[in-house]
Scaffold this active site. Structure first.
Site, mmCIF file in Angstrom:
data_model
loop_
_atom_site.group_PDB
_atom_site.id
_atom_site.type_symbol
_atom_site.label_atom_id
_atom_site.label_comp_id
_atom_site.label_asym_id
_atom_site.label_seq_id
_atom_site.Cartn_x
_atom_site.Cartn_y
_atom_site.Cartn_z
ATOM 1 N N ASP A 64 1.066 -1.422 -0.079
ATOM 2 C CA ASP A 64 0.622 0.402 -0.157
ATOM 3 C C ASP A 64 0.771 1.346 0.059
ATOM 4 O OD1 ASP A 64 -1.606 2.111 0.071
ATOM 5 O OD2 ASP A 64 -2.332 1.094 1.839
ATOM 6 N N TYR A 152 -4.879 17.251 -7.001
ATOM 7 C CA TYR A 152 -4.444 16.241 -8.125
ATOM 8 C C TYR A 152 -3.183 16.536 -8.759
ATOM 9 C CZ TYR A 152 -4.364 12.777 -11.944
ATOM 10 O OH TYR A 152 -4.234 11.964 -13.047
#
Ligand SMILES: NC(=O)c1ccc[n+]([C@@H]2O[C@H](COP(=O)([O-])OP(=O)(O)OC[C@H]3O[C@@H](n4cnc5c(N)ncnc54)[C@H](OP(=O)(O)O)[C@@H]3O)[C@@H](O)[C@H]2O)c1
Length: 245
Positions: A64, A152
């Site tokens: 992860d 983003y």
């Protein structure tokens, strides 16, 4: 297709879906042994099977990337890597007024900190061996403003900036670092975006969405010896800017 990546090992993050999977397949098609990274074991098993059929070595390494200790453990397990593709990324669009701290932090962690830690851990080995190629997956959002793409786009702009710095830091040792800025691409991650996304596709000069294989071809080129004098640049695979007026 020439096997110009034979006897090289490529680590592709986020290779269980979309652009990363297509990239892993493209690199394997050029002869590279591939380390498939992701989290989803079922998706990973399917990609591993597809790559095995190409006759190269392949293995899955889960991690992860929002957890820095998992990122460094991934780098350790990967061992000597000749090609690193920092592809895994998340995109949760929200206007600035609606973006909470957790959303901000996880974008920085997955899209910027994880590539940073992987380069920090794996580039020194490339330097020692005197060769290597790193390709970071950016986005048109790094340079083109979009409503809701603030955090983003900022992470991708950071990745492009790091690309130039890393190219300067590692270039003298024969390690090339580049980025590919992808345009709107049909992937698992964008499959729920619907008509709004199709409309983004119609807004680029080619007037359509990309298939992941089209982005992967650009990434594989940047990783390959064919791009041996390309360093510190961002290859734009965004379908072209439309003309106004
Ligand atoms: N699709 C587009 O239109 C587009 C446009 C420009 C740029 N990009 C960039 O291209 C890259 C790939 O996009 P995509 O559309 O192919 O994405 P996608 O279909 O959503 O696939 C994302 C991949 O990243 C992995 N991933 C996500 N979060 C992770 C985490 N916390 N830890 C480990 N792995 C994680 C996923 O692994 P698991 O599923 O196994 O968890 C999956 O393999 C991203 O960097 C994205 O920003 C995409």
């Amino acid at each position: 297709m020439s096997k110009d990546l034979a006897r090289q090992t490529a680590l592709v993050t986020g290779a269980t879906a979309g652009i990363g999977r297509a990239t892993a397949l493209a690199l394997a098609g050029r002869g590279a042994d591939v380390i498939v990274h992701g989290r989803d074991r079922e998706r990973a098993a399917r990609v591993v099977q597809q790559i095995e059929a190409l006759g190269v070595r392949v293995r899955f390494e889960p991690a992860d990337l929002s957890d820095p200790t998992e990122v460094t453990a991934l780098a350790e397990r990967a061992g000597d890597v000749d090609v690193l593709v920092n592809n895994a990324g998340i995109f949760r669009f929200a206007r600035t007024s609606d973006t909470d701290l957790a959303t901000f932090d996880v974008h920085i962690a997955v899209n910027v900190r994880a590539p940073y830690l992987l380069v920090q851990a794996l580039a020194p080995g490339m330097v020692e061996r005197g060769r290597g190629a790193i390709v970071n997956i950016s986005s048109g959002a790094a340079t083109t403003p979009g409503a809701g793409s603030g955090v983003y786009g900022a992470t991708k702009a950071a990745l492009e900036s790091l690309t130039r710095v890393w190219a300067a830091e590692f270039g003298p040792s024969g390690v090339r670092v580049n980025a590919v800025a992808a345009g709107p691409t049909r992937t698992e991650g964008t499959s729920g975006f619907g008509e709004a996304f199709e409309s983004v596709g119609r807004s680029v000069a080619l007037q359509r969405l990309a298939d992941p294989e089209e982005i992967a071809a650009a990434v594989a080129f940047m990783a390959s010896p064919q791009a041996s004098y390309v360093n510190g640049t961002v290859l734009s695979a965004v379908g072209g800017l439309p003309a106004h007026g």
